[in-house]
Design an enzyme around this catalytic site. Structure first.
Site, PDB file in Angstrom:
ATOM      1  N   ALA A 159      -3.845  14.230   5.759  1.00 39.77           N
ATOM      2  CA  ALA A 159      -3.664  13.180   6.460  1.00 39.77           C
ATOM      3  C   ALA A 159      -2.627  12.898   5.907  1.00 39.77           C
ATOM      4  O   ALA A 159      -2.819  12.248   5.029  1.00 39.77           O
ATOM      5  CB  ALA A 159      -5.004  12.254   6.492  1.00 39.77           C
ATOM      6  N   HIS A 193       2.935  14.194   1.950  1.00 40.24           N
ATOM      7  CA  HIS A 193       2.027  15.755   1.976  1.00 40.24           C
ATOM      8  C   HIS A 193       3.492  16.691   1.551  1.00 40.24           C
ATOM      9  O   HIS A 193       3.578  16.424   2.757  1.00 40.24           O
ATOM     10  CB  HIS A 193       1.435  15.870   2.941  1.00 40.24           C
ATOM     11  CG  HIS A 193      -0.198  14.730   2.455  1.00 40.24           C
ATOM     12  ND1 HIS A 193      -1.467  15.672   1.595  1.00 40.24           N
ATOM     13  CD2 HIS A 193      -0.621  13.996   2.849  1.00 40.24           C
ATOM     14  CE1 HIS A 193      -1.833  14.231   1.438  1.00 40.24           C
ATOM     15  NE2 HIS A 193      -1.333  13.409   2.411  1.00 40.24           N
ATOM     16  N   HIS A 198       1.224   5.313  -2.005  1.00 38.54           N
ATOM     17  CA  HIS A 198       1.000   6.536  -2.484  1.00 38.54           C
ATOM     18  C   HIS A 198       2.202   7.267  -2.978  1.00 38.54           C
ATOM     19  O   HIS A 198       3.474   7.654  -2.010  1.00 38.54           O
ATOM     20  CB  HIS A 198       0.604   7.642  -1.646  1.00 38.54           C
ATOM     21  CG  HIS A 198      -0.837   7.069  -0.556  1.00 38.54           C
ATOM     22  ND1 HIS A 198      -1.810   7.265  -1.200  1.00 38.54           N
ATOM     23  CD2 HIS A 198      -1.155   6.386   0.115  1.00 38.54           C
ATOM     24  CE1 HIS A 198      -2.356   6.553  -0.245  1.00 38.54           C
ATOM     25  NE2 HIS A 198      -2.210   6.461   0.063  1.00 38.54           N
ATOM     26  N   LEU A 199       2.440   6.977  -4.357  1.00 43.16           N
ATOM     27  CA  LEU A 199       3.676   8.384  -5.057  1.00 43.16           C
ATOM     28  C   LEU A 199       3.102   9.120  -5.087  1.00 43.16           C
ATOM     29  O   LEU A 199       3.564  10.055  -6.020  1.00 43.16           O
ATOM     30  CB  LEU A 199       4.224   7.249  -5.633  1.00 43.16           C
ATOM     31  CG  LEU A 199       4.887   5.954  -5.522  1.00 43.16           C
ATOM     32  CD1 LEU A 199       5.331   5.161  -6.469  1.00 43.16           C
ATOM     33  CD2 LEU A 199       6.444   6.142  -4.643  1.00 43.16           C
ATOM     34  N   ARG A 200       2.474   9.874  -5.634  1.00 41.13           N
ATOM     35  CA  ARG A 200       1.339  11.049  -6.187  1.00 41.13           C
ATOM     36  C   ARG A 200       1.784  10.890  -7.515  1.00 41.13           C
ATOM     37  O   ARG A 200       2.039  10.038  -8.420  1.00 41.13           O
ATOM     38  CB  ARG A 200       1.967  12.304  -5.052  1.00 41.13           C
ATOM     39  CG  ARG A 200       2.134  12.118  -3.859  1.00 41.13           C
ATOM     40  CD  ARG A 200       0.331  12.474  -3.438  1.00 41.13           C
ATOM     41  NE  ARG A 200       0.289  11.881  -1.802  1.00 41.13           N
ATOM     42  CZ  ARG A 200      -0.775  11.560  -0.937  1.00 41.13           C
ATOM     43  NH1 ARG A 200      -1.512  10.612  -1.904  1.00 41.13           N
ATOM     44  NH2 ARG A 200      -0.527  11.921   0.459  1.00 41.13           N
ATOM     45  N   HIS A 259      -4.631  -1.032   6.125  1.00 46.30           N
ATOM     46  CA  HIS A 259      -3.900   0.132   7.579  1.00 46.30           C
ATOM     47  C   HIS A 259      -4.636  -0.181   8.792  1.00 46.30           C
ATOM     48  O   HIS A 259      -5.309   1.143   9.349  1.00 46.30           O
ATOM     49  CB  HIS A 259      -3.676   1.484   6.895  1.00 46.30           C
ATOM     50  CG  HIS A 259      -4.544   2.243   6.337  1.00 46.30           C
ATOM     51  ND1 HIS A 259      -6.450   1.687   5.877  1.00 46.30           N
ATOM     52  CD2 HIS A 259      -4.535   2.327   4.886  1.00 46.30           C
ATOM     53  CE1 HIS A 259      -6.981   2.628   4.813  1.00 46.30           C
ATOM     54  NE2 HIS A 259      -5.895   2.803   4.929  1.00 46.30           N
ATOM     55  N   ASN A 274      -5.367   7.741  -5.706  1.00 42.74           N
ATOM     56  CA  ASN A 274      -6.357   8.619  -4.971  1.00 42.74           C
ATOM     57  C   ASN A 274      -5.159  10.357  -6.003  1.00 42.74           C
ATOM     58  O   ASN A 274      -5.238  10.587  -4.563  1.00 42.74           O
ATOM     59  CB  ASN A 274      -6.061   8.772  -3.987  1.00 42.74           C
ATOM     60  CG  ASN A 274      -5.216   9.301  -2.879  1.00 42.74           C
ATOM     61  OD1 ASN A 274      -4.548   8.230  -3.550  1.00 42.74           O
ATOM     62  ND2 ASN A 274      -5.284   9.230  -1.672  1.00 42.74           N
ATOM     63  N   LYS A 316      -9.603   0.326  -6.206  1.00 42.35           N
ATOM     64  CA  LYS A 316      -9.573   0.443  -4.443  1.00 42.35           C
ATOM     65  C   LYS A 316     -10.816   0.610  -3.951  1.00 42.35           C
ATOM     66  O   LYS A 316     -11.253   1.436  -4.640  1.00 42.35           O
ATOM     67  CB  LYS A 316      -8.420   1.066  -4.372  1.00 42.35           C
ATOM     68  CG  LYS A 316      -8.429   1.924  -3.120  1.00 42.35           C
ATOM     69  CD  LYS A 316      -8.227   1.696  -2.093  1.00 42.35           C
ATOM     70  CE  LYS A 316      -7.585   2.308  -0.604  1.00 42.35           C
ATOM     71  NZ  LYS A 316      -6.433   2.392   0.377  1.00 42.35           N
ATOM     72  N   ASP A 320       1.566   2.576   3.351  1.00 41.39           N
ATOM     73  CA  ASP A 320       0.342   4.059   3.541  1.00 41.39           C
ATOM     74  C   ASP A 320       1.552   4.747   3.457  1.00 41.39           C
ATOM     75  O   ASP A 320       1.145   5.569   4.433  1.00 41.39           O
ATOM     76  CB  ASP A 320      -0.711   3.743   4.649  1.00 41.39           C
ATOM     77  CG  ASP A 320      -1.443   4.703   4.407  1.00 41.39           C
ATOM     78  OD1 ASP A 320      -1.855   5.383   3.054  1.00 41.39           O
ATOM     79  OD2 ASP A 320      -2.220   5.127   4.705  1.00 41.39           O
ATOM     80  N   HIS A 377       1.068  -1.015   0.034  1.00 46.31           N
ATOM     81  CA  HIS A 377      -0.228  -0.032  -0.188  1.00 46.31           C
ATOM     82  C   HIS A 377       0.993   1.082   0.268  1.00 46.31           C
ATOM     83  O   HIS A 377       1.387   0.897   1.357  1.00 46.31           O
ATOM     84  CB  HIS A 377      -0.897  -0.003   1.174  1.00 46.31           C
ATOM     85  CG  HIS A 377      -2.308   0.830   1.173  1.00 46.31           C
ATOM     86  ND1 HIS A 377      -3.120   0.932   1.690  1.00 46.31           N
ATOM     87  CD2 HIS A 377      -2.072   2.301   1.495  1.00 46.31           C
ATOM     88  CE1 HIS A 377      -3.950   2.338   1.692  1.00 46.31           C
ATOM     89  NE2 HIS A 377      -3.178   2.566   1.170  1.00 46.31           N
ATOM     90  N   LEU A 423      -4.798   8.804   8.405  1.00 49.04           N
ATOM     91  CA  LEU A 423      -6.365   7.924   8.608  1.00 49.04           C
ATOM     92  C   LEU A 423      -5.904   6.214   8.311  1.00 49.04           C
ATOM     93  O   LEU A 423      -5.377   6.544   6.762  1.00 49.04           O
ATOM     94  CB  LEU A 423      -7.462   8.921   7.782  1.00 49.04           C
ATOM     95  CG  LEU A 423      -7.856  10.059   8.581  1.00 49.04           C
ATOM     96  CD1 LEU A 423      -8.462  10.771   6.907  1.00 49.04           C
ATOM     97  CD2 LEU A 423      -8.567   9.830   9.661  1.00 49.04           C
ATOM     98  N   HIS A 462      -9.912   0.613   2.032  1.00 49.33           N
ATOM     99  CA  HIS A 462     -10.242   1.863   3.561  1.00 49.33           C
ATOM    100  C   HIS A 462     -11.584   1.644   3.682  1.00 49.33           C
ATOM    101  O   HIS A 462     -12.400   2.112   3.951  1.00 49.33           O
ATOM    102  CB  HIS A 462     -10.180   2.665   2.690  1.00 49.33           C
ATOM    103  CG  HIS A 462      -9.833   3.773   3.528  1.00 49.33           C
ATOM    104  ND1 HIS A 462      -8.496   4.827   4.132  1.00 49.33           N
ATOM    105  CD2 HIS A 462     -10.806   4.893   5.205  1.00 49.33           C
ATOM    106  CE1 HIS A 462      -8.803   5.759   4.445  1.00 49.33           C
ATOM    107  NE2 HIS A 462      -9.733   6.046   5.663  1.00 49.33           N
TER     108      HIS A 462
END
Ligand code: NCD
Ligand code: ZN
Length: 345
Positions: free
Chosen positions: A264, A252, A16-18, A175, A42, A100, A248, A14, A220, A137
């Site tokens: 978050a 940011h 996030h790479l943006r 998560h 996302n 997802k 996760d 899990h 979150l 999620h």
């Protein structure tokens, strides 16, 4: 005392790479040690089609250092309008790995998530038939549900009914943060597994709130009471096949975190493995680390574990950057608030 440890190369189930500047800055932090990762969809706007997933995968590959064999496993963002035929087609063509599920407004960039879960039954049926995993999620967003109860209520009101309607669907409750989730997953069939982050093994809600509000610990699902953190540590370090690592890691910019309405996400990619080794050492479970980082995940997802190995060596305290610089701002690296001694070669 153990001072070196060789384990199969880990995967992150899990991540996030943006995109853009953040992607280029954070990707090396993961690709340095991890062989594969499930990439969260996302983005803003979200990844909704196989074509968009493939284009995003190309941007990730283009951002990799030359010679890197890191493999991004792509996901689609499930909405009430997701077309089952598109899902089946994208899977057949190797464009996607999983879907997802975000309940609408549960977390960062989840506005297009699902409100009425009966509307996704057709997609879930197609996924069951095609063997496509659902990454979840697991939090309700109803105003009347306390934020600390959202995971437990989700299991009861949403996840359990979905699993009863689709018993063959492979589901990862991602998560997890509660004893309730650990117990639910342990009691379920082999079609259900759970991922656990690094930060939820380290912080509880006091760390977030009790000595000043710590925006870099805000994520979150929100960190819960100490008893829940201990339940997660027990689940992660037992070696049991239903629990595996999903960091996760969610970058940011600092100005978005240190804000009156802070976003978050904890960014852990940089020190995730060093922290995990420390946690497993504290739990006297270093012999179980490989199961959590490198074996249980592939086994659940029907993939081969990585053949290459990494070596961890216990030495002087590990130095790691407190912040990652990008062209557009800084990202704070998760602070585990303890010295780390495990170096990864
Ligand atoms: C994630 C993000 O920033 O995209 N944030 C988080 O707190 N974990 C989204 C998510 O996985 O909930
Ligand atoms: Zn996430």
């Amino acid at each position: 005392m153990t001072t070196t440890l060789s384990i199969r190369r880990p995967d992150d189930w899990h991540l996030h790479l943006r995109d853009g500047a953040i992607l280029s800055a954070v990707l090396p932090e993961t690709a340095r040690h991890f062989a594969r990762a499930i990439i969260m969809p996302n983005l803003d706007p979200p990844i909704l089609t196989g074509e968009q997933a493939v284009a995003y995968r190309e941007r990730i590959r283009a951002a990799l250092a030359k010679g890197s064999d890191f493999e991004p496993l792509m996901t689609l963002y499930l909405t009430e309008n997701t077309d089952p035929n598109e899902v089946a087609r994208a899977k057949r063509n190797g464009e996607i790995f999983a879907l997802k599920l975000y309940p609408a407004n549960a977390t960062t960039n989840s506005a297009s998530g699902v409100r009425d879960f009966s509307k996704i039954d057709a997609v879930l049926e197609t996924m069951s038939e095609a063997g496509i995993p659902l990454c979840v999620h697991g939090e309700v967003t109803d105003d009347d549900v306390d934020i600390f109860d959202r995971e437990a209520v989700f299991i009861d009101r949403v996840l359990d009914p979905i699993r009863r309607r689709h018993p063959e669907l492979k589901v990862t409750l991602e998560h997890i943060t509660t004893q309730t989730a650990v117990d639910y997953v342990n009691a379920a069939t082999t079609k259900l597994a759970a991922s656990i982050t690094v930060h939820h093994l380290v912080i509880n809600r006091n760390d977030l709130l009790a000595s000043g509000i710590r925006p870099h610990y805000y994520c979150l699902p929100i960190a819960k009471r100490e008893e829940h953190r201990l339940a997660l540590r027990k689940a992660a370090t037992a070696g049991a096949s239903k629990f595996f690592l999903g960091t996760d890691s969610a970058p940011h910019f600092d100005d978005g975190k240190e804000h009156p309405c802070g976003c978050a996400g904890c960014f852990t990619a940089t020190n995730a493995l060093a922290i995990l080794a420390q946690v497993f050492e504290q739990e006297d479970a270093l012999d179980k680390l490989e199961f959590f980082t490198s074996r249980n995940g592939p086994s659940f997802y029907g993939l081969s574990p990585n053949q290459e190995r990494i070596t961890l060596t216990r030495a002087d305290a590990v130095a790691y950057p407190r912040k990652i610089d990008t062209q557009e701002g800084q990202i704070t690296v998760f602070n585990p608030n303890m010295p780390l001694y495990w170096h990864i070669d």
